[in-house]
Each structure stands twice: as structure tokens, then as C-alpha cells.
Design a protein around this motif. Structure first.
Motif, mmCIF file in Angstrom:
data_model
loop_
_atom_site.group_PDB
_atom_site.id
_atom_site.type_symbol
_atom_site.label_atom_id
_atom_site.label_comp_id
_atom_site.label_asym_id
_atom_site.label_seq_id
_atom_site.Cartn_x
_atom_site.Cartn_y
_atom_site.Cartn_z
ATOM 1 N N LEU A 207 -9.124 -58.922 30.434
ATOM 2 C CA LEU A 207 -8.642 -60.049 30.174
ATOM 3 C C LEU A 207 -7.713 -59.906 28.611
ATOM 4 N N CYS A 208 -8.061 -59.066 27.896
ATOM 5 C CA CYS A 208 -7.578 -58.484 26.655
ATOM 6 C C CYS A 208 -6.327 -57.620 26.960
ATOM 7 N N VAL A 209 -6.524 -56.923 27.987
ATOM 8 C CA VAL A 209 -5.104 -56.026 28.116
ATOM 9 C C VAL A 209 -4.367 -56.949 29.086
ATOM 10 N N LEU A 210 -4.658 -57.533 29.674
ATOM 11 C CA LEU A 210 -3.641 -58.472 30.579
ATOM 12 C C LEU A 210 -2.897 -59.287 29.780
ATOM 13 N N LEU A 211 -3.566 -60.146 28.880
ATOM 14 C CA LEU A 211 -2.978 -60.749 27.774
ATOM 15 C C LEU A 211 -2.078 -60.094 26.977
ATOM 16 N N CYS A 212 -1.872 -59.022 26.833
ATOM 17 C CA CYS A 212 -0.958 -58.131 25.929
ATOM 18 C C CYS A 212 0.202 -58.285 26.491
ATOM 19 N N GLY A 213 0.222 -58.214 27.966
ATOM 20 C CA GLY A 213 1.633 -58.524 28.574
ATOM 21 C C GLY A 213 2.007 -59.650 29.049
ATOM 22 N N VAL A 214 1.260 -60.801 29.029
ATOM 23 C CA VAL A 214 1.781 -62.181 29.309
ATOM 24 C C VAL A 214 1.547 -62.942 27.951
ATOM 25 N N ILE A 215 1.605 -62.496 26.797
ATOM 26 C CA ILE A 215 1.459 -63.348 25.648
ATOM 27 C C ILE A 215 2.499 -64.122 25.347
ATOM 28 N N THR A 216 3.644 -63.622 25.784
ATOM 29 C CA THR A 216 4.814 -64.668 25.432
ATOM 30 C C THR A 216 5.323 -65.479 26.664
ATOM 31 N N ARG A 217 4.470 -65.725 27.721
ATOM 32 C CA ARG A 217 4.751 -66.361 28.622
ATOM 33 C C ARG A 217 4.060 -67.826 28.347
ATOM 34 N N PRO A 218 4.436 -68.991 29.114
ATOM 35 C CA PRO A 218 3.655 -70.215 28.724
ATOM 36 C C PRO A 218 2.291 -70.136 29.165
ATOM 37 N N GLY A 219 1.615 -70.601 28.125
ATOM 38 C CA GLY A 219 -0.015 -70.451 28.454
ATOM 39 C C GLY A 219 -0.550 -69.180 27.764
ATOM 40 N N GLY A 220 0.095 -68.234 27.618
ATOM 41 C CA GLY A 220 -0.301 -66.868 26.876
ATOM 42 C C GLY A 220 -1.221 -67.081 25.698
ATOM 43 N N VAL A 221 -0.728 -67.937 24.870
ATOM 44 C CA VAL A 221 -1.425 -68.205 23.421
ATOM 45 C C VAL A 221 -2.824 -68.847 23.880
ATOM 46 N N GLN A 222 -2.596 -69.853 24.618
ATOM 47 C CA GLN A 222 -3.716 -70.665 24.894
ATOM 48 C C GLN A 222 -4.920 -69.836 25.360
ATOM 49 N N LEU A 223 -4.634 -68.892 26.321
ATOM 50 C CA LEU A 223 -5.660 -67.956 26.966
ATOM 51 C C LEU A 223 -6.144 -67.231 25.762
ATOM 52 N N GLY A 224 -5.067 -66.702 24.910
ATOM 53 C CA GLY A 224 -5.702 -66.068 23.927
ATOM 54 C C GLY A 224 -6.906 -66.886 22.977
#
Length: 114
Positions: free
Chosen positions: A44-61
Motif C-alpha cells: 500500500l505504501c508503494v502504490l500510494l506513491c503513485g496515486v497520491i495526487t489523485r482524489p482520495g490519495g491523501v485520505q488513504l495516506g
């Protein structure tokens, strides 16, 4: 924002891996359980690196930060490390957005003068 958040997430990737090594010493947990949970969190950490700027990315973080703090119930040191990384996550998001806004202003000024 992406660079700062991704740096924080990669740091968490390693911390989760080390916490998994410590959690293996718990006689109540099987190695399979520890590495399944740790592996999913690391992925999840690695995948979040790629989607952090998409909607919901920060919330998943943020959800990951809460899970990292909650992992303190298995490895007590993770209460502290989770809090440290939650603070880093906040700083990455907060200052990353400010940097993005400043870059946009500078780009707009450069476009006006050109």
C-alpha cells in the motif's frame, strides 16, 4: 506535494518491514500472518506513491497513518513511530501543497513575462 509524500511513504515502507521482523518474535502470531499484514501495508505504501495526487490519495495516506499507530498494539514502539510518521505525513501534505501553489504562481508569472 507528490515528492514529499512519496518520501514519507517510502520511509514507512521500511519501518513496516522492520516492525514485521520485531512482530515475528510474538509467540501468538504466525509468520504467515505477520508477513501478510506487513506485506499488504508495505505494498500500500508503494502504490500510494503513485496515486497520491489523485482524489482520495491523501485520505488513504491518513488511513495508513492510523493503521501504523494502531500497530502499536502488536509492537509497542510503533505507537511512537506511527505518531512520528503521522506528523511527517501532515507536514508533507501541508508544505507540499504550499510548494505546489508557489510553483504554480511562479509558472504563471513566467508565462506573463514571456
Amino acid at each position: 506535494m507528490r515528492t514529499l509524500c512519496a518520501s514519507t511513504l517510502i520511509g514507512e515502507f521500511f519501518i513496516i518491514g522492520f516492525a514485521g521482523l520485531v512482530a515475528m518474535k510474538d509467540p501468538d502470531l504466525t509468520m504467515g500472518t505477520v508477513w501478510t499484514v506487513s506485506g499488504i501495508a508495505m505494498l500500500l505504501c508503494v502504490l500510494l506513491c503513485g496515486v497520491i495526487t489523485r482524489p482520495g490519495g491523501v485520505q488513504l495516506g491518513w488511513a495508513l497513518q492510523i493503521a501504523l499507530i494502531a500497530s502499536g498494539f502488536v509492537v509497542p514502539m510503533m505507537f511512537f513511530m506511527g505518531a512520528v510518521f503521522a506528523a511527517l505525513w501532515w507536514a508533507s501534505v501541508h508544505f507540499g501543497r504550499k510548494i505546489d501553489e508557489a510553483k504554480a504562481r511562479f509558472a504563471a508569472q513566467a508565462a506573463e513575462t514571456a
